[in-house]
Design an enzyme around this catalytic site. Sequence first.
Site, short mmCIF file in Angstrom:
data_model
loop_
_atom_site.label_atom_id
_atom_site.label_comp_id
_atom_site.label_asym_id
_atom_site.label_seq_id
_atom_site.Cartn_x
_atom_site.Cartn_y
_atom_site.Cartn_z
N ASP A 169 -39.54 24.63 -32.05
CA ASP A 169 -38.12 24.78 -31.70
C ASP A 169 -37.36 24.44 -32.97
O ASP A 169 -37.06 23.29 -33.27
CB ASP A 169 -37.76 23.82 -30.56
N GLU A 262 -36.27 11.30 -30.07
CA GLU A 262 -35.90 12.54 -29.40
C GLU A 262 -36.11 12.30 -27.90
O GLU A 262 -37.13 12.68 -27.34
CB GLU A 262 -36.74 13.71 -29.92
N GLU A 271 -36.81 13.12 -17.30
CA GLU A 271 -37.92 12.31 -17.82
C GLU A 271 -37.53 10.85 -18.05
O GLU A 271 -38.38 10.01 -18.34
CB GLU A 271 -38.53 12.91 -19.09
N HIS A 420 -35.78 24.87 -26.65
CA HIS A 420 -36.78 24.75 -25.59
C HIS A 420 -36.23 24.05 -24.35
O HIS A 420 -36.87 24.02 -23.31
CB HIS A 420 -38.04 24.03 -26.11
#
Length: 543
Positions: A169, A262, A271, A420
């Site tokens: 990405d 990240e 998440e 992505h």
Amino acid sequence: MEAPVGQKSQKLHEFALASVSDLAPSSSSSDVASSSPPAIARFGADCGIPELRFNMECASGAVVNVDLRTAKLFKLGPVSSVCIFRASDISKEYSRGVTIRFRSEEDSTAFHYAFEQLKKDCVIQEAQLANGAPSASKCKFDDKIEPSSAKMYFHYYGQLLHQQNMLQDYVRTGTYYAAVIENRADFFGRVVVDVGAGSGILSLFAAQAGAKHVYAVEASEMAEYARKLIAGNPALSQRITVVKGKVEEVELPEKADILISEPMGTLLVNERMLESYVIARDRFLVPNGKMFPTVGRIHMAPFSDEYLFVEIANKALFWQQQNYYGVDLTALHGSAFQGYFSQPVVDAFDPRFLVAPSISHVIDFTKVEEEDLYEIDVPLRFIASVGTRVHGLACWFDVLFNGSTVQRWLTTAPGAPTTHWYQLRCVLSQPIYVMAGQEITGRLRMVAHDAQSYTIYLTLSAKMWGPGAEQGGILQTSSCKLDLKEPYYRMSQPQAYALAQDQQPNQLIQTQDIPIQSQDLDDIELLAQPSPSSGAQLNTLNG
């Protein structure tokens, strides 16, 4: 247990020391350095009990064994320390101390780190022996996340296939690289912690920018691959230590001047890694330290996409069969219909399907508390730019790297180069109708759950339109409940659809950001950049 920082050519858990000598009240560190021979310090567990052993490099080959369960280590200076521990002979048990002199300050830091990690292992081991079972203590991550979800999560990020997908990405990776390299002043000579390091690419970027040392914390098996990748870059590897474990439970030998990570998932929060990022801030970052990224924004706007609505609704047609091998399936049609609409749609869409300017919800990573991320409640208010049928709410996010030299944005907006993460749309099973200029109100509420994601509750309403509307109430309201953990991955690139009703070709809907108050961010100019969407010109990757 990780390899110490200062090992270089040593074997695992082995240090070459300048000297080791018995502690004597009259001895100074200079006396020790001149009179004591070099030594080797080895950490091990030959008898099942973690211990430290000093081997003197002299003719006598003297050995000092230290039981880490009783030992304490204190710094005397940048390259000297003293270790106090329990010793015994035939007649009695007594306290003993040795003075240790290291070859460098880096080796001293590494030795102290290895010592504390082994001490921690001793505590866990004693708890297991006392209870006859593994310790019941859990870190904060384990307390709030379902074990099966965590296992799948770490397995997923432990695969090179997925890491390659993220590395390729180029919007993501290129923006991170630019944000770090263009802000060398923030990294040069500083201690950095890479939270959820994955392959270690961000740690390598930080080292390229001149970081003094980088601790790459990674809980999955990807930590082993990160070690290999970092070792394959010897010009940088001496300043990077891979620490395998969760940021909620690992111990680091020093505080960080800057965090890099990240932590973004779909819709920014999926998440729940943002919580780990905030925990790392509280555990490892010095006061007023920097965070890359610094701020995140979730953008929202109503959309109209008849084709998407019909596509989802038609999935349930299977359950309208009245004679499926002699069985009537229609009793389950309603449940199936609602089930398909409970999936958020992840794809890249044409920004012309937005029917109102977007609004934003801001999360300042330097100030937000972990508990604030357990439930996110956003009031919605839009003014429709066109008359059409509203099929739901479109969402995307961006993050700011607030560097001292350059402020750089990473965006996932529709109309920008696709990442992505794509974009996300919550589709209503019952659309609402609006006229141009009409107000759309509602609420987006996201509640965290133990499968490392969120349950989304969305309500959109349109007020009465026309004469007498001021006396009227809400004409139409539509709600839905969605699971961010179970999205419908639809396509990779935006499709060319017919324009919405009353929308002319090339008509663009400009976005409007919510005002940022001074109490929200110290530097109001951080968020001065408009949210890129609705086909507007996007320059977010150019500073």
